[in-house]
Design a protein around this motif. Sequence first.
Motif, PDB file in Angstrom:
ATOM      1  N   UNK A 102      60.358  26.812  52.319  1.00  0.00           N
ATOM      2  CA  UNK A 102      59.294  27.180  51.385  1.00  0.00           C
ATOM      3  C   UNK A 102      59.952  27.563  50.061  1.00  0.00           C
ATOM      4  N   UNK A 103      59.527  26.895  48.997  1.00  0.00           N
ATOM      5  CA  UNK A 103      60.045  27.179  47.661  1.00  0.00           C
ATOM      6  C   UNK A 103      58.907  27.773  46.841  1.00  0.00           C
ATOM      7  N   UNK A 104      59.185  28.895  46.181  1.00  0.00           N
ATOM      8  CA  UNK A 104      58.156  29.607  45.427  1.00  0.00           C
ATOM      9  C   UNK A 104      58.533  29.619  43.955  1.00  0.00           C
ATOM     10  N   UNK A 105      57.585  29.225  43.107  1.00  0.00           N
ATOM     11  CA  UNK A 105      57.756  29.274  41.656  1.00  0.00           C
ATOM     12  C   UNK A 105      56.765  30.307  41.115  1.00  0.00           C
ATOM     13  N   UNK A 106      57.269  31.313  40.413  1.00  0.00           N
ATOM     14  CA  UNK A 106      56.418  32.317  39.780  1.00  0.00           C
ATOM     15  C   UNK A 106      56.620  32.206  38.274  1.00  0.00           C
ATOM     16  N   UNK A 107      55.518  32.100  37.541  1.00  0.00           N
ATOM     17  CA  UNK A 107      55.573  31.842  36.102  1.00  0.00           C
ATOM     18  C   UNK A 107      54.747  32.852  35.303  1.00  0.00           C
ATOM     19  N   UNK A 108      55.107  32.973  34.042  1.00  0.00           N
ATOM     20  CA  UNK A 108      54.154  33.495  33.065  1.00  0.00           C
ATOM     21  C   UNK A 108      53.232  32.325  32.767  1.00  0.00           C
ATOM     22  N   UNK A 109      51.949  32.566  32.464  1.00  0.00           N
ATOM     23  CA  UNK A 109      50.997  31.461  32.271  1.00  0.00           C
ATOM     24  C   UNK A 109      51.427  30.422  31.226  1.00  0.00           C
ATOM     25  N   UNK A 110      52.005  30.868  30.119  1.00  0.00           N
ATOM     26  CA  UNK A 110      52.404  29.920  29.063  1.00  0.00           C
ATOM     27  C   UNK A 110      53.521  29.000  29.536  1.00  0.00           C
ATOM     28  N   UNK A 111      54.459  29.552  30.277  1.00  0.00           N
ATOM     29  CA  UNK A 111      55.582  28.765  30.777  1.00  0.00           C
ATOM     30  C   UNK A 111      55.094  27.790  31.850  1.00  0.00           C
ATOM     31  N   UNK A 112      54.189  28.247  32.680  1.00  0.00           N
ATOM     32  CA  UNK A 112      53.625  27.380  33.719  1.00  0.00           C
ATOM     33  C   UNK A 112      52.889  26.200  33.089  1.00  0.00           C
ATOM     34  N   UNK A 113      52.120  26.461  32.060  1.00  0.00           N
ATOM     35  CA  UNK A 113      51.385  25.377  31.389  1.00  0.00           C
ATOM     36  C   UNK A 113      52.356  24.376  30.758  1.00  0.00           C
ATOM     37  N   UNK A 114      53.471  24.861  30.232  1.00  0.00           N
ATOM     38  CA  UNK A 114      54.445  23.983  29.589  1.00  0.00           C
ATOM     39  C   UNK A 114      55.094  23.033  30.599  1.00  0.00           C
ATOM     40  N   UNK A 115      55.552  23.565  31.737  1.00  0.00           N
ATOM     41  CA  UNK A 115      56.247  22.743  32.726  1.00  0.00           C
ATOM     42  C   UNK A 115      55.304  21.958  33.635  1.00  0.00           C
ATOM     43  N   UNK A 116      54.121  22.459  33.871  1.00  0.00           N
ATOM     44  CA  UNK A 116      53.071  21.751  34.599  1.00  0.00           C
ATOM     45  C   UNK A 116      53.564  21.124  35.910  1.00  0.00           C
ATOM     46  N   UNK A 117      54.179  21.937  36.764  1.00  0.00           N
ATOM     47  CA  UNK A 117      54.694  21.440  38.040  1.00  0.00           C
ATOM     48  C   UNK A 117      53.600  20.882  38.944  1.00  0.00           C
ATOM     49  N   UNK A 118      52.401  21.439  38.846  1.00  0.00           N
ATOM     50  CA  UNK A 118      51.305  20.937  39.681  1.00  0.00           C
ATOM     51  C   UNK A 118      51.070  19.456  39.435  1.00  0.00           C
ATOM     52  N   UNK A 119      51.048  19.059  38.187  1.00  0.00           N
ATOM     53  CA  UNK A 119      50.806  17.654  37.856  1.00  0.00           C
ATOM     54  C   UNK A 119      51.917  16.778  38.427  1.00  0.00           C
ATOM     55  N   UNK A 120      53.130  17.272  38.354  1.00  0.00           N
ATOM     56  CA  UNK A 120      54.267  16.509  38.841  1.00  0.00           C
ATOM     57  C   UNK A 120      54.228  16.316  40.351  1.00  0.00           C
ATOM     58  N   UNK A 121      53.921  17.381  41.102  1.00  0.00           N
ATOM     59  CA  UNK A 121      54.006  17.325  42.555  1.00  0.00           C
ATOM     60  C   UNK A 121      52.689  17.058  43.257  1.00  0.00           C
ATOM     61  N   UNK A 122      51.566  17.327  42.639  1.00  0.00           N
ATOM     62  CA  UNK A 122      50.289  17.113  43.317  1.00  0.00           C
ATOM     63  C   UNK A 122      49.733  15.719  43.109  1.00  0.00           C
TER      64      UNK A 122
END
Length: 157
Positions: A102-122
Motif C-alpha cells: 500500500x502506497x500513500x500520497x498525502x498532499x496539500x491541495x495545490x500540489x495535488x492539483x498540480x501533479x494530478x496523480x488520480x488522472x495518471x493512475x485512474x
Amino acid sequence: MTATARPARRPSRKAVPPAPEAVRDLVLAILDDDQAIDVRLVDMRSRSGFADYMIIASGRALRHVAAMADHLSQKLKAAGLRGLAVEGLRQGDWVLIDAGDVVIHLFRPEVRAYYDLERLWESDPPADSAQHTTPAAPSSAAVNADDDPRLADGSDD
C-alpha cells in the motif's frame, strides 16, 4: 544425580506482515479519523507490480499533511508493519508513505492539483492502442521538394 529440566523453547514470533487489504482498511480509517480531504483509493493490482493499492489524500495545510503522515506512520508501526518508508515529511507539501503493498500520497491541495496523480493512475488504458503509437516517418518518396523548403535546390524548373 537429579536432572534439571530445561525450559521449553518458545516458538519464534516472527512478525507476519498484515495482508494488503488490512493495511488498506487501517490507512483509510486513520485518514478518516485525521479528517483527510478527498481520499481516493486506486486499485493497482491489475495496473502495476509495485503495490496493490494506492491511497491519495489531501490535508488543509502543511501542518495538517505532516501531522497526518506522522500519525499514520506511528499507527502502521504499532500495527506491526515493518520496513515503512516515509519521504517528504519535513517539507509537508507531498508526503509519500511506502507501506509495502500500500502506497500513500498525502498532499496539500495545490500540489495535488498540480501533479494530478488520480488522472495518471485512474484512467483506463486505451481500447485501441494504435491511437497512442508514434506515427511512422514518411518515406523519402513521399517527400516532395516543393513541400519541404529544406530539400529545394534553389532552382525553378
